[in-house]
Design an enzyme around this catalytic site. Sequence first.
Site, PDB file in Angstrom:
ATOM      1  N   THR A 258       0.796  -1.382   0.168  1.00 45.18           N
ATOM      2  CA  THR A 258       0.027  -0.149  -0.162  1.00 45.18           C
ATOM      3  C   THR A 258       0.844   1.298  -0.237  1.00 45.18           C
ATOM      4  O   THR A 258       1.423   1.649  -1.211  1.00 45.18           O
ATOM      5  CB  THR A 258      -0.927  -0.159   1.096  1.00 45.18           C
ATOM      6  OG1 THR A 258      -0.196  -0.271   2.295  1.00 45.18           O
ATOM      7  CG2 THR A 258      -2.073  -1.114   0.916  1.00 45.18           C
TER       8      THR A 258
ATOM      9  N   LYS B 138       3.536  -7.012   3.708  1.00 42.74           N
ATOM     10  CA  LYS B 138       3.364  -5.517   3.477  1.00 42.74           C
ATOM     11  C   LYS B 138       3.063  -4.779   4.902  1.00 42.74           C
ATOM     12  O   LYS B 138       2.553  -5.615   5.691  1.00 42.74           O
ATOM     13  CB  LYS B 138       2.387  -5.365   2.521  1.00 42.74           C
ATOM     14  CG  LYS B 138       0.942  -5.541   2.933  1.00 42.74           C
ATOM     15  CD  LYS B 138      -0.020  -4.702   3.738  1.00 42.74           C
ATOM     16  CE  LYS B 138       0.181  -3.389   3.268  1.00 42.74           C
ATOM     17  NZ  LYS B 138      -0.771  -2.695   4.256  1.00 42.74           N
TER      18      LYS B 138
ATOM     19  N   THR C 149      -0.548  -4.189  10.934  1.00 43.90           N
ATOM     20  CA  THR C 149      -1.210  -3.678   9.674  1.00 43.90           C
ATOM     21  C   THR C 149      -0.390  -4.366   8.855  1.00 43.90           C
ATOM     22  O   THR C 149      -0.103  -3.652   7.738  1.00 43.90           O
ATOM     23  CB  THR C 149      -0.940  -2.273   9.544  1.00 43.90           C
ATOM     24  OG1 THR C 149      -1.593  -1.719  10.536  1.00 43.90           O
ATOM     25  CG2 THR C 149      -2.086  -2.342   8.011  1.00 43.90           C
TER      26      THR C 149
ATOM     27  N   GLU D 239       6.013   4.315   7.805  1.00 43.95           N
ATOM     28  CA  GLU D 239       5.311   5.620   6.893  1.00 43.95           C
ATOM     29  C   GLU D 239       6.352   6.778   7.506  1.00 43.95           C
ATOM     30  O   GLU D 239       6.102   7.092   8.694  1.00 43.95           O
ATOM     31  CB  GLU D 239       4.172   5.968   7.258  1.00 43.95           C
ATOM     32  CG  GLU D 239       3.119   4.950   6.120  1.00 43.95           C
ATOM     33  CD  GLU D 239       1.410   5.179   6.335  1.00 43.95           C
ATOM     34  OE1 GLU D 239       1.280   5.718   7.446  1.00 43.95           O
ATOM     35  OE2 GLU D 239       0.867   4.586   5.531  1.00 43.95           O
TER      36      GLU D 239
ATOM     37  N   ASN E  49      -0.351  10.690   7.041  1.00 42.25           N
ATOM     38  CA  ASN E  49      -1.607  10.225   7.452  1.00 42.25           C
ATOM     39  C   ASN E  49      -2.746  10.919   7.719  1.00 42.25           C
ATOM     40  O   ASN E  49      -3.839  10.711   7.904  1.00 42.25           O
ATOM     41  CB  ASN E  49      -1.215   9.351   8.810  1.00 42.25           C
ATOM     42  CG  ASN E  49      -0.545   7.982   8.661  1.00 42.25           C
ATOM     43  OD1 ASN E  49      -1.248   7.260   8.119  1.00 42.25           O
ATOM     44  ND2 ASN E  49       0.604   8.046   8.996  1.00 42.25           N
TER      45      ASN E  49
ATOM     46  N   SER F  71      -7.763  11.143   0.882  1.00 43.81           N
ATOM     47  CA  SER F  71      -8.053  12.121  -0.094  1.00 43.81           C
ATOM     48  C   SER F  71      -7.267  11.813  -1.412  1.00 43.81           C
ATOM     49  O   SER F  71      -6.489  10.838  -1.440  1.00 43.81           O
ATOM     50  CB  SER F  71      -7.816  13.631   0.463  1.00 43.81           C
ATOM     51  OG  SER F  71      -6.780  13.587   1.068  1.00 43.81           O
TER      52      SER F  71
END
Lengths: 389, 389
Positions: free
Chosen positions: B152, B174, B185, B265, B384, B389
């Site tokens: 992702t 992942k 996750t 991230e 995040n 969006s």
Amino acid sequence: MSVTAAVGFLAAGVACGLKTSGGLDLAVVHNVGPLQHAATVFTSNRCKANPILWSEQVMQDGIVSAIVLNSGGANCYTGTRGFQTTHATAEAVAERLAISAGDVLVCSTGLIGEQLDLDKLTAGVWDATRAVADEDGASEAAGLAAATAIMTTDTKPKQAVRSADGWTVGGMAKGAGMLAPGLATMLVVITTDAVLEPAQLDQALRSATRVTFDRLDSDGCMSTNDTVSLLASGSSGVTPELSAFTEALTEVCRDLTLQLQADAEGAAHDVAIEVVGAVSEDDAVEVARAVSRSNLFKAAIFGNDPNWGRVLAAVGTTGAEFDPYGIDVAMNGVQVCTAGEPDQSRDLVDLSPRAVHVLIDLHAGDTGATIWTNDLTHDYVHENSAYAS
Amino acid sequence: MSVTAAVGFLAAGVACGLKTSGGLDLAVVHNVGPLQHAATVFTSNRCKANPILWSEQVMQDGIVSAIVLNSGGANCYTGTRGFQTTHATAEAVAERLAISAGDVLVCSTGLIGEQLDLDKLTAGVWDATRAVADEDGASEAAGLAAATAIMTTDTKPKQAVRSADGWTVGGMAKGAGMLAPGLATMLVVITTDAVLEPAQLDQALRSATRVTFDRLDSDGCMSTNDTVSLLASGSSGVTPELSAFTEALTEVCRDLTLQLQADAEGAAHDVAIEVVGAVSEDDAVEVARAVSRSNLFKAAIFGNDPNWGRVLAAVGTTGAEFDPYGIDVAMNGVQVCTAGEPDQSRDLVDLSPRAVHVLIDLHAGDTGATIWTNDLTHDYVHENSAYAS
């Protein structure tokens, strides 16, 4: 008006050089009686700062004549020398005000692991106690100076007052980062001229903080120095019903809590997470707190993104009673999830206002609670990555 | 090499339009046997995605013939229709591979609360199963395509392999955000050609994940879709000692865990929080995890600020056994706190490398544990706050 709103209290805020900015950094509040009754709630963090260790001893008899507070250093994890600094500060205040050091609460806030400069503290105590003794020690300006001197990264002083039938309760608070339960890196001093015993003050204070300061969870971090103190002078001569006093005290605490939330470090949104339909208040608090601590949820709010999946992902980490597929979620009045399925479009949610309301209905009981938090922003990261340097 | 390293496994990764980028977004791994033994660990989040609800049923007999994974949508909180989509995906795989749908695990990752497009999924299954059936389904390239299709916000595919006396264990993973325990996750598929029973696989997998994926706590957020699966084909004909197999499996899991941490991230630092001197492993994990979840600590690390007070403030929130004033803290080899007092200067600590090691000695026992986390950065907030969006 804040700590000087109630009759019987003198205050001062001075600059003694603990803050490199040269701003006000030491405050004294003196209770001139006739009563010196007090109650406190301290951080539940097991790593307690030296002022907490000292003040816990002071509180054993419920008698407090004065409180001295400094910003510019937490005096936490500073060992024996740090404790001696706290002790010496209390002694200096006691000598100047002709009271017992054992009746002087000490509060400190700032960086952990650095020694405070006792010479500066002593000079500050000298200045502050002289100012307190001046006639304007009971003035609004004196209260404001004290509220300003306890600020760290706060951008504005925080004060609140409520008055009732012949008595008053007022207070000041500081706290901007490390806002979390038990309590919220806060130093709070509340004064009243009501006639109440230490045990009554304790009962009222615990009742009030449980639903106010303890429900503020700005960033999930718990401080080593939190102290909420309530001092009663009895100078009004009025003994209120304890329920009426508790109500007014709770209003003052809630007012200060929301001021802390609104001034939280780097925050762009003030978020109220309200849980209803819980089988117990503990369940409601657990669920709301879990959401308030989800960095993904908080970052989404910063981005004005009504990402309700992150709400449910946080709810699902708790042990509260609920059917995971029977939960409703509304954000700013738009019901985006009903019984675990998408309902109204997330596009209808307007998160541009600073105030955000997340309503979570567990459909498991008839109890609720609200946790106040903030979003996770670039400014939060910036302020807290550059704090010590 | 990853899921295709062990003999008996075919894989594919295709693009079916779930990702708006047009990238690979659907993977299939087919276990051609002779055994179809399997074990899984699912998220402990009570708000489980539809693929979890489905896969839990599949796992009741410990038999798995294939696994289908998609990025581009979590299929979580999508209600009955969402479950039907998961079911139909498994049926499509089963029909194409001539196996039972009840032996097909399904994994999804992406945004919560949005329906997946079943037409796109079905087309993707068609393409992927055709690719799997091709001769190169067992190739390194096929494994890489599958590892790429499950990404992702990952910036790179994650693969690991270990081989021993005649058997091999390899896997792909992942996970980049919402990295936290139980699990992180993450979607992980591990394959082996060793001959092991489902119960043995389960024992080995739980042992391995407990000290690897469960010790990764990048941002404290727990996912609704986490699945770690281990599939055994038995095609090597070799039955290893369970201890030797568990050791190799743990190495693969640790390798993948550290790859997940390194690609978390927005992270600028990979932080290992090692607790020693604990009376139990649970205590050590509790303390290390509390530090890993302190936003103030994590923001300080981002700012290269060795703010060890924030370490102790987090330690103090736990219920672990220790004397709060008997704790040592070292950061990247510099002992900044000894027995609760400042020791070496914080200025000696160099936090400029990406790797950060925080060593906390509780001086209460002789057990330890490490939690891997990341710092809290502007890029984390950015990624995040703009995800949906």
